[in-house]
Motif scaffolding. Structure first.
Motif, PDB file in Angstrom:
ATOM      1  N   THR A   5      10.402   5.818   9.730  1.00 31.70           N
ATOM      2  CA  THR A   5       9.479   5.544  10.842  1.00 31.70           C
ATOM      3  C   THR A   5       8.337   4.646  10.385  1.00 31.70           C
ATOM      4  OG1 THR A   5      10.055   7.648  11.793  1.00 31.70           O
ATOM      5  CG2 THR A   5       8.027   6.649  12.599  1.00 31.70           C
ATOM      6  N   PHE A   6       7.810   4.923   9.188  1.00 32.72           N
ATOM      7  CA  PHE A   6       6.711   4.104   8.680  1.00 32.72           C
ATOM      8  C   PHE A   6       7.204   2.676   8.434  1.00 32.72           C
ATOM      9  CE2 PHE A   6       3.439   2.543   5.871  1.00 32.72           C
ATOM     10  CZ  PHE A   6       2.297   3.097   6.409  1.00 32.72           C
ATOM     11  N   ALA A   7       8.408   2.562   7.855  1.00 32.28           N
ATOM     12  CA  ALA A   7       8.978   1.226   7.602  1.00 32.28           C
ATOM     13  C   ALA A   7       9.171   0.469   8.917  1.00 32.28           C
ATOM     14  CB  ALA A   7      10.293   1.346   6.854  1.00 32.28           C
ATOM     15  N   ARG A   8       9.662   1.201   9.930  1.00 34.94           N
ATOM     16  CA  ARG A   8       9.942   0.536  11.212  1.00 34.94           C
ATOM     17  C   ARG A   8       8.690   0.177  11.996  1.00 34.94           C
ATOM     18  NH1 ARG A   8      14.841   4.399  13.030  1.00 34.94           N
ATOM     19  NH2 ARG A   8      16.533   3.146  12.171  1.00 34.94           N
ATOM     20  N   THR A   9       7.682   1.024  11.897  1.00 35.05           N
ATOM     21  CA  THR A   9       6.513   0.784  12.757  1.00 35.05           C
ATOM     22  C   THR A   9       5.375   0.055  12.045  1.00 35.05           C
ATOM     23  OG1 THR A   9       5.647   2.974  12.235  1.00 35.05           O
ATOM     24  CG2 THR A   9       6.961   2.796  14.244  1.00 35.05           C
ATOM     25  N   ILE A  10       5.331   0.139  10.725  1.00 32.80           N
ATOM     26  CA  ILE A  10       4.203  -0.492  10.010  1.00 32.80           C
ATOM     27  C   ILE A  10       4.708  -1.601   9.068  1.00 32.80           C
ATOM     28  CG2 ILE A  10       2.190  -0.124   8.506  1.00 32.80           C
ATOM     29  CD1 ILE A  10       1.791   1.594  10.915  1.00 32.80           C
ATOM     30  N   ASP A  11       5.467  -1.233   8.047  1.00 35.80           N
ATOM     31  CA  ASP A  11       5.835  -2.220   7.008  1.00 35.80           C
ATOM     32  C   ASP A  11       6.500  -3.471   7.585  1.00 35.80           C
ATOM     33  OD1 ASP A  11       5.529   0.261   5.428  1.00 35.80           O
ATOM     34  OD2 ASP A  11       6.353  -0.938   3.792  1.00 35.80           O
ATOM     35  N   VAL A  15       5.393  -7.469   8.124  1.00 30.64           N
ATOM     36  CA  VAL A  15       6.011  -8.561   7.355  1.00 30.64           C
ATOM     37  C   VAL A  15       6.246  -9.759   8.278  1.00 30.64           C
ATOM     38  CG1 VAL A  15       8.125  -9.278   6.173  1.00 30.64           C
ATOM     39  CG2 VAL A  15       7.125  -7.030   5.687  1.00 30.64           C
ATOM     40  N   VAL A  16       6.828  -9.471   9.437  1.00 32.54           N
ATOM     41  CA  VAL A  16       7.121 -10.524  10.410  1.00 32.54           C
ATOM     42  C   VAL A  16       5.803 -11.172  10.844  1.00 32.54           C
ATOM     43  CG1 VAL A  16       8.055 -10.948  12.725  1.00 32.54           C
ATOM     44  CG2 VAL A  16       9.187  -9.290  11.193  1.00 32.54           C
ATOM     45  N   TYR A  17       4.825 -10.314  11.112  1.00 31.90           N
ATOM     46  CA  TYR A  17       3.541 -10.827  11.598  1.00 31.90           C
ATOM     47  C   TYR A  17       2.832 -11.666  10.531  1.00 31.90           C
ATOM     48  CZ  TYR A  17      -0.847 -11.136  14.084  1.00 31.90           C
ATOM     49  OH  TYR A  17      -1.961 -11.623  14.719  1.00 31.90           O
ATOM     50  N   ASN A  18       2.932 -11.269   9.270  1.00 35.54           N
ATOM     51  CA  ASN A  18       2.300 -12.067   8.196  1.00 35.54           C
ATOM     52  C   ASN A  18       2.780 -13.515   8.249  1.00 35.54           C
ATOM     53  OD1 ASN A  18       0.704 -10.079   7.037  1.00 35.54           O
ATOM     54  ND2 ASN A  18       2.251  -9.469   5.527  1.00 35.54           N
ATOM     55  N   PHE A 185      -2.835  10.906   4.960  1.00 34.50           N
ATOM     56  CA  PHE A 185      -1.472  11.235   4.521  1.00 34.50           C
ATOM     57  C   PHE A 185      -0.407  10.190   4.860  1.00 34.50           C
ATOM     58  CE2 PHE A 185      -3.489  15.516   5.369  1.00 34.50           C
ATOM     59  CZ  PHE A 185      -3.789  15.751   4.035  1.00 34.50           C
ATOM     60  N   ALA A 186      -0.753   9.140   5.569  1.00 37.40           N
ATOM     61  CA  ALA A 186       0.247   8.122   5.911  1.00 37.40           C
ATOM     62  C   ALA A 186       0.889   7.580   4.633  1.00 37.40           C
ATOM     63  CB  ALA A 186      -0.404   6.976   6.682  1.00 37.40           C
ATOM     64  N   ASN A 187       2.181   7.341   4.695  1.00 37.90           N
ATOM     65  CA  ASN A 187       2.922   6.812   3.540  1.00 37.90           C
ATOM     66  C   ASN A 187       2.690   7.686   2.296  1.00 37.90           C
ATOM     67  OD1 ASN A 187       4.782   4.643   2.929  1.00 37.90           O
ATOM     68  ND2 ASN A 187       3.230   3.822   1.540  1.00 37.90           N
ATOM     69  N   GLN A 188       2.655   9.015   2.526  1.00 36.92           N
ATOM     70  CA  GLN A 188       2.437  10.004   1.446  1.00 36.92           C
ATOM     71  C   GLN A 188       1.081   9.818   0.747  1.00 36.92           C
ATOM     72  OE1 GLN A 188       5.769   9.209   2.879  1.00 36.92           O
ATOM     73  NE2 GLN A 188       5.652   7.884   1.079  1.00 36.92           N
ATOM     74  N   GLY A 189       0.145   9.201   1.453  1.00 40.25           N
ATOM     75  CA  GLY A 189      -1.162   8.941   0.834  1.00 40.25           C
ATOM     76  C   GLY A 189      -1.104   7.795  -0.163  1.00 40.25           C
ATOM     77  N   GLU A 190       0.013   7.083  -0.180  1.00 43.36           N
ATOM     78  CA  GLU A 190       0.198   5.997  -1.146  1.00 43.36           C
ATOM     79  C   GLU A 190      -0.169   4.647  -0.514  1.00 43.36           C
ATOM     80  OE1 GLU A 190       3.876   7.915  -3.755  1.00 43.36           O
ATOM     81  OE2 GLU A 190       4.323   6.965  -1.856  1.00 43.36           O
TER      82      GLU A 190
END
Ligand code: ADP
Length: 392
Positions: A5-11, A15-18, A185-190
């Motif tokens: 979900t994080f990969a699909r909604t954020i990462d 990338v595309v937007y960058n 806690f998003a992305n395991q706090g990483e």
């Protein structure tokens, strides 16, 4: 370990937007021009690519951060040699195939794979790579600074954080609690921007803590491929041990661990039981001097402490070596401006978190880095400026 979900909604959207963002922003920069009528001169600046840009990125947001560097560097006319983290080589390799498919000429984006000490350092020490944009740890940045110094390289260093959330009595907790959970806690706090010190004003401290811990317990930790999961696994066994050790140290110092590590039990699907998972962990009654309040943990651990006055909390929030980001929660508009101005960090979000306009500078103060990136800042970083004087 990152959730799908994080990969699909954020990462990946980022990338595309960058690429889209820098492809259009490069069209709109202007250079400067001044006139000295008394001596009959016109001066103007021109900008040229630096040549080869060295880009070094970490594992936590592998493509998000890599493309945040590649896109502006090539938009400015450079070629790049990029060294992604050795922990996340595959996504970078997959991206190379897409770049090829998209028609990027050979030799423009070059990706080298390997460990930092070898592949990264070779880039840092190479005399023909005049700029290095690095995102990673403060310790590695020190080494990069030393190693690049004999070559007078231009550096952009985006490093760690120990980011405070400052929550005043008049905060809207219905917004603040879910956002602070995400920011912790998003992305395991990483994420370098994650909140790890939560300062709560005394009047709402007990209520905040009760609600925050109850919500943290609802976060679902488990199979990262399950789209209903909020938190996946940490990057490695070694990193999990390091994060767990911080919780141990906090306990030994007399802090109270309210939920998560060592308090609640983690139930994992059969296929994930050997993974590097841990629960969202909230620590209270911890002193400002504790290592959990001073050092970057980079995991799902956040500390909650109480404060009384605005003056006091600004001082305490600034009392760490880092200076990357902060969040401020209050409905008093005067106060949010006042506090934002006095915080020693490169980014302040008030009543929100992680809302970014790529036009504006991104980066940290103090041990969180040197330099800024963003539309204008990246343009300046990835180009060499020249002043030309014409006498007429
Ligand atoms: P983290 O602890 O987040 O992995 P690092 O700073 O170790 O942070 O890693 C970030 C990036 O820097 C990675 O791509 C890594 O390979 C690279 N790196 C590590 N050591 C060096 C070094 N001595 N010189 C250049 N790059 C390095």
């Amino acid at each position: 370990g990152k959730t799908i979900t994080f990969a699909r909604t954020i990462d990946i959207p980022r990338v595309v937007y960058n690429f889209r963002f820098f492809a259009s922003s490069i069209l709109h920069h202007v250079t400067e021009c001044t006139e000295m009528a008394t001596v009959g001169c016109v001066h103007y600046t021109s900008r040229a690519p630096v040549g080869v840009a060295g880009l070094i990125s970490p594992w936590n947001l592998p493509l998000y951060l890599l493309t945040w560097k590649i896109a502006p560097a090539i938009a400015c006319g450079n070629t790049v040699v990029a060294k992604p983290s050795e922990m996340t080589s595959v996504t970078a390799w997959m991206m190379c195939k897409l770049l090829e498919k998209a028609g990027v000429p050979h030799g423009v984006v070059n990706i080298v794979f390997g460990v930092g000490a070898k592949a990264g350092e070779a880039l840092v020490c190479h005399p023909d790579v005049p700029v290095i944009s690095f995102t990673g740890s403060t310790l590695t940045a020190q080494r990069i600074t030393e190693k690049s110094a004999p070559h007078y390289k231009r550096l952009s260093l985006e490093l760690g954080g120990k980011n405070p959330a400052i929550i005043f009595d008049d905060a809207d907790l219905s917004q603040c609690i879910p956002t602070t959970l995400r920011s912790s806690f998003a992305n395991q706090g990483e994420i370098c921007l994650c909140t790890s010190r939560i300062f709560v004003q005394r009047g709402i401290y007990s209520e905040f803590l009760k609600r925050f811990v109850a919500e943290a317990r609802k976060w679902k930790t488990g199979n990262p491929s399950d789209p209903t999961v909020d938190m996946g696994a940490l990057i490695s066994k070694g990193h999990l041990e390091k994060v767990r050790n911080y919780v141990k140290k906090a306990r030994a110092e007399g802090a109270r661990v309210l939920c998560g590590e060592g308090v609640d039990s983690l139930s994992l699907p059969p296929g994930n039981q050997k993974g590097y998972f841990m629960l969202p962990t909230v620590i209270a009654e911890v002193t400002d001097e504790s290592c959990c309040m001073q050092e970057e943990i980079f995991g799902p651990v956040t500390c909650v402490v109480v404060f009384d006055t605005e003056e006091e909390v600004i001082k305490r929030a600034n009392g760490v070596k880092y200076g990357l980001a902060a969040t401020v929660w209050s409905s008093n508009v005067g106060r949010v401006h006042r506090v934002a101005h006095r915080l020693q960090c490169g980014l302040v979000w008030t009543n929100c978190w992680l809302v970014r306009d790529l036009n504006l500078p991104f980066g940290g103060m103090k041990a969180s880095g040197i330099g800024r990136e963003g539309a204008k800042d990246s343009y300046e970083f990835f180009t060499e400026v020249k002043t030309i004087t014409i006498k007429h």
